[in-house]
Design a protein around this motif. Sequence first.
Motif, mmCIF file in Angstrom:
data_model
loop_
_atom_site.group_PDB
_atom_site.id
_atom_site.type_symbol
_atom_site.label_atom_id
_atom_site.label_comp_id
_atom_site.label_asym_id
_atom_site.label_seq_id
_atom_site.Cartn_x
_atom_site.Cartn_y
_atom_site.Cartn_z
ATOM 1 N N GLY B 84 0.757 -1.145 -0.237
ATOM 2 C CA GLY B 84 0.025 -0.059 -0.165
ATOM 3 C C GLY B 84 0.898 1.341 -0.123
ATOM 4 N N ASN B 85 2.093 0.968 0.189
ATOM 5 C CA ASN B 85 3.030 2.337 0.513
ATOM 6 C C ASN B 85 4.426 1.888 0.231
ATOM 7 O OD1 ASN B 85 4.914 4.249 1.531
ATOM 8 N ND2 ASN B 85 3.050 5.490 2.163
ATOM 9 N N ALA B 86 4.972 2.240 -0.552
ATOM 10 C CA ALA B 86 6.504 1.963 -1.012
ATOM 11 C C ALA B 86 7.672 2.377 -0.103
ATOM 12 C CB ALA B 86 6.759 2.315 -2.496
ATOM 13 N N GLY B 122 4.144 -0.273 -3.022
ATOM 14 C CA GLY B 122 3.166 0.374 -3.157
ATOM 15 C C GLY B 122 3.297 1.755 -3.975
ATOM 16 N N VAL B 123 2.435 2.786 -3.580
ATOM 17 C CA VAL B 123 3.046 3.860 -3.997
ATOM 18 C C VAL B 123 4.267 4.646 -3.657
ATOM 19 C CG1 VAL B 123 1.832 6.344 -4.352
ATOM 20 C CG2 VAL B 123 0.300 4.243 -4.162
ATOM 21 N N ILE B 124 4.821 5.209 -4.508
ATOM 22 C CA ILE B 124 6.012 5.813 -4.301
ATOM 23 C C ILE B 124 5.662 7.397 -3.765
ATOM 24 C CG2 ILE B 124 8.192 6.698 -5.581
ATOM 25 C CD1 ILE B 124 8.260 4.167 -7.341
ATOM 26 N N ARG B 132 -0.785 3.652 11.820
ATOM 27 C CA ARG B 132 -1.663 2.415 11.539
ATOM 28 C C ARG B 132 -0.790 1.124 11.432
ATOM 29 N NH1 ARG B 132 -4.315 4.855 6.550
ATOM 30 N NH2 ARG B 132 -3.109 6.765 7.208
ATOM 31 N N LEU B 133 0.539 1.320 11.039
ATOM 32 C CA LEU B 133 1.394 0.503 10.887
ATOM 33 C C LEU B 133 1.950 -0.046 12.145
ATOM 34 C CD1 LEU B 133 4.378 0.651 7.918
ATOM 35 C CD2 LEU B 133 4.351 -0.836 10.170
ATOM 36 N N ILE B 158 1.073 -9.377 0.695
ATOM 37 C CA ILE B 158 2.073 -8.706 0.081
ATOM 38 C C ILE B 158 1.791 -8.010 -1.134
ATOM 39 C CG2 ILE B 158 4.027 -9.602 1.275
ATOM 40 C CD1 ILE B 158 4.724 -11.244 -1.104
ATOM 41 N N LEU B 159 0.542 -8.227 -1.778
ATOM 42 C CA LEU B 159 0.250 -7.834 -3.019
ATOM 43 C C LEU B 159 -0.217 -6.398 -3.406
ATOM 44 C CD1 LEU B 159 -2.278 -10.994 -4.133
ATOM 45 C CD2 LEU B 159 0.256 -10.894 -4.231
ATOM 46 N N THR B 160 -0.021 -5.825 -4.509
ATOM 47 C CA THR B 160 -0.414 -4.397 -4.735
ATOM 48 C C THR B 160 -1.512 -4.559 -5.914
ATOM 49 O OG1 THR B 160 1.539 -4.040 -6.169
ATOM 50 C CG2 THR B 160 1.593 -3.243 -4.099
ATOM 51 N N THR B 161 -1.138 -4.283 -7.135
ATOM 52 C CA THR B 161 -2.116 -4.262 -8.433
ATOM 53 C C THR B 161 -2.049 -5.809 -8.646
ATOM 54 O OG1 THR B 161 -0.183 -3.671 -9.650
ATOM 55 C CG2 THR B 161 -1.692 -1.897 -9.147
#
Lengths: 409, 409
Positions: B84-86, B122-124, B132-133, B158-161
């Motif tokens: 979700g976040n790189a 995830g998103v860069i 939250r983490l 661990i999946l993103t798209t």
Amino acid sequence: MAVGETRFPKMPVIEGLRLGTTMAGIKKPGRRDLVVIEIPEGARVSGAFTRNAFCAAPVTVAREHLAACEARGEGARYLVINTGNANAGTGEVGLRDARATCAELARLAGVEEQSVLPFSTGVIGETLPMDRLLAGLPGAVQALDDGAGAWQAAGEGILTTDTRAKGASVTLALGEETVTLNGIAKGSGMIRPDMATMLAFVATDAAIEQPLLDQLLREAVDRSFNCITVDSDTSTNDACMLIATGHGSPVVEGEALERFREGLLQVMTELAQAVVRDGEGATKFVTLQVDGAHSRREALDVAFTVAHSPLVKTALYASDANWGRILAAVGRAPVEDFDVNRVTIDLGEVRLVENGGRAPGYTEEAGSAVMAREEIEIRISLGRGDQGATVWTSDLSHDYVTINADYRS
Amino acid sequence: MAVGETRFPKMPVIEGLRLGTTMAGIKKPGRRDLVVIEIPEGARVSGAFTRNAFCAAPVTVAREHLAACEARGEGARYLVINTGNANAGTGEVGLRDARATCAELARLAGVEEQSVLPFSTGVIGETLPMDRLLAGLPGAVQALDDGAGAWQAAGEGILTTDTRAKGASVTLALGEETVTLNGIAKGSGMIRPDMATMLAFVATDAAIEQPLLDQLLREAVDRSFNCITVDSDTSTNDACMLIATGHGSPVVEGEALERFREGLLQVMTELAQAVVRDGEGATKFVTLQVDGAHSRREALDVAFTVAHSPLVKTALYASDANWGRILAAVGRAPVEDFDVNRVTIDLGEVRLVENGGRAPGYTEEAGSAVMAREEIEIRISLGRGDQGATVWTSDLSHDYVTINADYRS
């Protein structure tokens, strides 16, 4: 689709240079697809060709004939250009067809076969429909004319998936005289020229000796057609020709040479940019400016890595200021000892990246406002030297996929 | 979209190795997005990381911590992975956040901070939502388990798209004992690994000393993850970890080493191919096999040039046997003194190109029949040496553009 306006200028006459365009029905009927360009005796002609190892038959023959002309101290007398079929990947048959085309035009025009240079663009891997092509030649010769209408018709007659004709013209004052430069180009897909774009023909009435003409062409190609990319695919048929009829002022050295050099670069850059604006599926015109590099090569490597990134190109299409994709592309460029903390990236007037991460003052609103534009500038400073380069590209849209998934159907 | 089947196998237990997955709400609620992997004491851990100069904060920290463990002659004890976040392009804040994540898991688990390696995808360019983490970590630790369900949950966490979890497992007979290799991976876009794919974690119960483990990982990565491409974009977060718990048979040399090497390559190749099958928008799975090259590097250059060509990829999407585009891509590959007359290109069982052009027996019908398949093999023989390479890739579809033009919205 295409970006912005590309007005086809009203081209002035270049004395002795005539263009004839006809409909030979090479791929489909009712379309201009065959162009003949007549070059006056005594002109000098220079050419830059694709470096693709699978170069097309007409490229091979054009190179051969150009070399033969130069060996005789003459310029070529005729160019013959067909669209709808690239005559590439056609082996021996392709070479024979390209030579037969030259021979037939030479017969009609009363010149040597080697004074004719052939050019083809279109689908790769199909043999030329020689019956229709040869049958079309007399019509193209009959249509030869030096007026603005002939230039415009030729600009249209060389297009493939292009949506509009591309022309550029400048008239330069050299002392008390003027020199004219007219150019036409085609190209929309398979655009990552490696010597020249798909096809470009530039003519001037200036008198320029062969070695200088060759050098001027090479320099201008390197800063124009070799700095554009639509889809990273170098064509088998790229060719860029520069014709100097010699009927006008001499260009030898000093200020006249500098002015001419600038004018030539202007015409070629306008044509190259017009190719990108008309890139397959293009909705954005993007200028990538890289500076602070050790070498121009390094700057070009970074610029092309970003320009070829499908993720950057789809973000541009979406008007999404996804600067992380630009940063990731810069980071994978082939640069040795890359200190990313010195890199800055600007999107138009908005600073995106500095010190290895998002610039402190950056806001999504500011980034999105720039990305919403049709013309976008991305500036990347590497902070490691004083060399730079500029590359122009387009985005990757649904229409790009549609055009290329349907091209042959 | 995705190509073919990728069955997530029922993973056997690897003694002492446990996985815990939870929903921390990092990007959106109700989605598995935080994984902890517990590694038994005495294990050896090897890592291969992205060569992107803008590597993500967790990559920097994982490298540091791995080096610190090796300096102490120990393996890492925990891996923590968020999706979700790189945490890439996040500068100093990103490094602080990655370290804080390790510190908190170390505190919960009672180990050194440097025994924890962080991974993000995830998103860069956005900072991690640390509240939250960190709040999610106890749940992930509580979920730690060595069963097949824990492997599957981690594969999903661990999946993103990606559209599906990717796992592979082999059990090898080494003499009278058996050794197990289990692996999970994620990746779908920004896939042109340059050390490893986005994220892959492979564990074995074999006992392997550190230098050999490092060598085995490097070799296997070079023949698997480094031979795939979806979109040519090397990620900032690529990492591939290989864990040897040491609870099982030793792997040192001879036949046992060869068997293990083969088993490892099999697991990694299955995972790498699963990433391509699930490539963003993929409708085709394409094997590019190049031989007759002077060097493996040359073969890889040709294979990747074809694999990255947008025109080849859109033709594959369209099931169009547009072999001219393959020929043009081969022709622009960076090969010195390239004699294209020696090149042959085969599409499945159909010869497309020989002697610089279309093969005499080729028919569109035969080409189209192969292109209509979901799994396609393209074989390119350069006829100049005895080296080769195989690369796997996917096509370029409308869905690729849709996914990447909409990813952040």
